[in-house]
Design a protein around this motif. Structure first.
Motif, PDB file in Angstrom:
ATOM      1  N   SER A  64       0.845  -1.351  -0.138  1.00 16.80           N
ATOM      2  CA  SER A  64      -0.012   0.033  -0.120  1.00 16.80           C
ATOM      3  C   SER A  64       0.803   1.084   0.040  1.00 16.80           C
ATOM      4  O   SER A  64       0.562   2.189  -0.492  1.00 16.80           O
ATOM      5  N   GLN A 106      -7.647   0.905  -0.117  1.00 21.26           N
ATOM      6  CA  GLN A 106      -7.752  -0.252   0.449  1.00 21.26           C
ATOM      7  C   GLN A 106      -9.227  -0.364   1.333  1.00 21.26           C
ATOM      8  O   GLN A 106      -9.874  -1.116   1.338  1.00 21.26           O
ATOM      9  N   ASP A 197      -6.209  -1.288  -4.879  1.00 21.95           N
ATOM     10  CA  ASP A 197      -5.515  -2.006  -3.630  1.00 21.95           C
ATOM     11  C   ASP A 197      -6.472  -3.012  -3.005  1.00 21.95           C
ATOM     12  O   ASP A 197      -7.379  -2.219  -2.498  1.00 21.95           O
ATOM     13  N   GLU A 198      -6.626  -4.125  -2.868  1.00 22.89           N
ATOM     14  CA  GLU A 198      -7.221  -5.123  -2.351  1.00 22.89           C
ATOM     15  C   GLU A 198      -8.511  -4.983  -2.778  1.00 22.89           C
ATOM     16  O   GLU A 198      -9.612  -4.928  -1.931  1.00 22.89           O
TER      17      GLU A 198
HETATM   18 MG    MG Z   1      -2.005  -2.647   2.217  1.00 21.71          MG
END
Ligand code: MG
Ligand code: ADP
Length: 275
Positions: A64, A106, A197-198
Motif C-alpha cells: 500500500s 484499500q 488496492d485489495e
Molecule cells: Mg496494504
C-alpha cells in the motif's frame, strides 16, 4: 537446456523484469521510511501497457505504501516514478491523474449524507469535488456542468450494472458494492492505468466474480491494471505477470505458476514481518 526451454522467455526473474516493451508505469529505486521503519526499500519495477499486473507480498511488505508513493499521496525519500514516460515523482495526485494514473483505496472513504451517484463525484482523482459542492451555491452554468457530471456518473454506474443504486444513500451499500462503486468512480477520470488496492478484500464470491469480469472488460478496452490482492486465487487467475514484494523491495517477478511454486516466495510468506 532443451530446445523448448531456449524458446520460451524466462518465467521468473530475481527482482523485477526491467526490460519490458511499452512501459506505462515505471518505478525506479523508490525509498520511504517512517521514522526508523523502512517501508519501501529501493523498489523498482515496470508495468507494461495493456497488462493486468499483480502485486503481492506478505502483510506489511509495503504494497500500500508503494501505491501511496506512486499516486502522489506520500512523498518519497528517494527514487522516481514515471507515467507514460513523464517524471511525476514530485507531482500531486490530481496532476498524476492528468497523466493517466488513478488509484483506489484499500478502505473506501466514508460518504455520509450522499447518494451513490453524488459520491461518484467526490475525490481528488476526479477533481469534481469542489465544483460539486458549488452545485448548491452558484449559477446556472455551474449547475449545468454538474448535471452533466451526474449524467456521466449515472452512465458509468449503468456500465457496472449498478445504475439502480444511484439514488441510494452511499452509506447503505455493502462493502462489496462499495468496492464496485470505487472502481466505477475511478473510471470517471478515464484512466490509462488503474492501481487497485485489495479490490476483493471482504467481498463475497458473487461480487468478487463481478469485479473480476469488470476488470477483464476494462482491460480488453485498453485499461492497464496494477492490482494488490491478498486473495491468491483471484489474483493468480486474473493477473500476469505477478510481482512479489517483500520487506519493501521486489523479490521476484514471473508468471502466476512460476511465482506460486517459487521457494523464495514461499519463504517470504512463511517468514512473516521482521524476519
Ligand atoms: Mg496494504
Ligand atoms: P502492506 O500494504 O504490504 O500490508 P503497508 O505498505 O501498509 O504494507 O505497510 C508497510 C509498513 O509500513 C508496515 O510496517 C506499516 O506499519 C508501515 N506504515 C505504512 N504506512 C505508514 C504510516 N503512514 N506511518 C507509519 N508507518 C506506516
Amino acid at each position: 537446456m532443451s530446445e523448448q526451454e531456449q524458446q520460451t522467455a524466462p518465467e521468473i526473474h530475481e527482482g523485477a523484469n526491467l526490460s519490458k516493451p511499452n512501459v506505462v508505469l515505471e518505478v525506479d529505486g523508490l525509498k520511504k521510511a517512517f521514522g526508523g521503519l523502512v517501508a519501501t526499500d529501493d523498489a523498482s519495477f515496470q508495468v507494461e501497457r495493456g497488462t493486468i499486473t499483480g502485486l503481492i507480498g506478505p502483510n506489511g511488505a509495503g504494497k500500500s505504501t508503494l501505491f501511496n508513493l506512486i499516486s502522489g499521496f506520500y512523498d518519497e525519500d528517494d527514487g522516481t516514478v514515471r507515467v507514460n514516460g513523464a517524471d511525476v515523482t514530485d507531482d500531486e495526485p490530481h496532476e498524476i491523474a492528468e497523466h493517466g494514473l488513478i488509484r483506489t483505496f484499500q478502505t473506501p472513504r466514508k460518504l455520509e449524507g450522499m447518494t451513490v451517484r453524488e459520491a461518484m463525484l467526490v475525490g481528488p482523482q476526479t477533481q469534481l469535488g469542489e465544483s460539486f459542492l458549488s452545485l448548491f451555491t452558484s449559477g446556472e452554468e455551474v449547475q449545468q456542468q454538474e448535471r452533466a457530471n451526474l449524467e456521466d456518473a449515472q452512465r458509468i454506474l449503468e456500465q457496472f450494472e449498478i445504475g439502480h443504486l444511484a439514488t441510494q444513500p452511499a452509506t447503505d451499500l455493502s462493502g462489496g458494492q462499495m468496492k464496485l462503486v470505487e472502481l466505477a468512480r475511478a473510471m470517471l477520470a478515464e484512466p490509462e492505468v488503474l492501481l487497485l488496492d485489495e479490490p476483493v478484500a471482504g467481498v463475497n464470491p458473487t461480487l468478487a466474480n463481478k469485479l473480476r469480469d469488470h476488470i477483464a472488460r476494462l482491460n480488453e478496452q485498453g485499461v492497464t491494471f496494477c492490482i494488490i490482492e491478498h486473495d491468491m486465487e483471484f489474483i493468480m487467475n486474473l493477473a500476469d505477470p505477478i510481482i512479489v514484494l517483500d520487506q519493501g523491495s521486489v523479490l521476484v517477478e514471473g508468471t502466476p505458476d512460476a511465482v506460486r511454486n517459487d521457494d523464495r516466495v514461499i519463504d517470504a510468506y512463511l517468514g512473516g514481518p521482521g524476519e
